[in-house]
Design an enzyme around this catalytic site. Sequence first.
Site, mmCIF file in Angstrom:
data_model
loop_
_atom_site.group_PDB
_atom_site.id
_atom_site.type_symbol
_atom_site.label_atom_id
_atom_site.label_comp_id
_atom_site.label_asym_id
_atom_site.label_seq_id
_atom_site.Cartn_x
_atom_site.Cartn_y
_atom_site.Cartn_z
ATOM 1 C CD GLU A 22 4.731 2.361 -9.219
ATOM 2 O OE1 GLU A 22 3.629 1.749 -8.494
ATOM 3 O OE2 GLU A 22 5.383 1.401 -9.808
ATOM 4 N N GLY A 74 0.663 -1.139 0.068
ATOM 5 C CA GLY A 74 -0.086 0.156 -0.002
ATOM 6 C C GLY A 74 0.711 1.333 -0.198
ATOM 7 C CB SER A 75 4.230 2.205 -0.961
ATOM 8 O OG SER A 75 4.241 1.980 -2.516
ATOM 9 C CG ASN A 76 1.682 3.161 -5.684
ATOM 10 O OD1 ASN A 76 2.114 4.692 -6.159
ATOM 11 N ND2 ASN A 76 2.022 2.286 -5.707
ATOM 12 C CG LEU A 78 -11.252 -5.381 -10.621
ATOM 13 C CD1 LEU A 78 -11.199 -4.156 -10.365
ATOM 14 C CD2 LEU A 78 -12.168 -6.004 -9.255
ATOM 15 N NE ARG A 116 -12.028 -14.466 -13.183
ATOM 16 C CZ ARG A 116 -10.910 -13.911 -12.614
ATOM 17 N NH1 ARG A 116 -10.521 -12.553 -12.508
ATOM 18 N NH2 ARG A 116 -9.858 -14.866 -12.666
ATOM 19 C CG HIS A 130 0.831 -1.445 -15.421
ATOM 20 N ND1 HIS A 130 0.297 -2.675 -15.020
ATOM 21 C CD2 HIS A 130 1.749 -1.854 -16.473
ATOM 22 C CE1 HIS A 130 1.195 -3.538 -15.386
ATOM 23 N NE2 HIS A 130 1.886 -2.891 -16.499
ATOM 24 N NE ARG A 151 -8.405 -12.371 -6.998
ATOM 25 C CZ ARG A 151 -8.403 -13.647 -7.238
ATOM 26 N NH1 ARG A 151 -6.902 -14.019 -7.027
ATOM 27 N NH2 ARG A 151 -9.058 -14.589 -7.854
ATOM 28 C CD GLU A 156 -7.398 -4.995 -24.286
ATOM 29 O OE1 GLU A 156 -6.260 -5.714 -24.431
ATOM 30 O OE2 GLU A 156 -7.899 -4.387 -24.950
#
Length: 208
Positions: A174, A12-14, A93, A65, A109, A91, A143
Amino acid sequence: MQRIVILVSGRGSNMAAVHQRCAAEGWPARVVAVVTNRAGAGALAHAAAHGIATAVVDHQAHATRQAFDDELARVVESFSPDLVLLAGFMRILGADFVRRFEGRMLNIHPSLLPAFPGLHTHRRALAAGCKVTGATVHFVVPEVDHGPIVLQSVVPVLAGDDEDTLAARVLATEHAIYPLAVRWFVEGRLRVDGGIVFHTGGASQVLI
Ligand code: GRF
């Protein structure tokens, strides 16, 4: 005051970077909840220490899912978010979930998308002999690791870099670009036209 919900799976650094800058810079926004699929996520400690609500939706506790996505959507909606952030949420989605939050869900990303969607981005950039890599904040579409690009950071690949050294330098960027992109969103400074994201004030959308 816009309500931000952050989805995480790990350290969780972002998430911490966004929360910190939001509070320090007085954005018209507040991180109202951190939601994870992993009860052991390190991010939960930071959230709890800062009085942010937390919730766990364990993917292993759901048979399909779709069942996981439905429960996740229910929990996220319960916090009435204006903006949903994926910050190391590991995960995939489903399209229903993504469409529900489309236009108000961002992801970060660790590559210069559209290069290297998916996992092991630094390893792949090194193997390809890339001379630069970086990170991308983008709107989420069905996507995986695609969608309109808000902001990118460019990081040179140095002689002697390995996956860890490169990942650390990219991660530092980031922590600069995700908060900035979120700030732009909550301040209403982003316009998407034909799949291209523009900053309404003409700010540079690349950090070099
Ligand atoms: C970051 O590298 C992010 O780009 C990727 O997952 C990692 C999460 O790191 N999607 P952290 O949990 O924010 O520290």
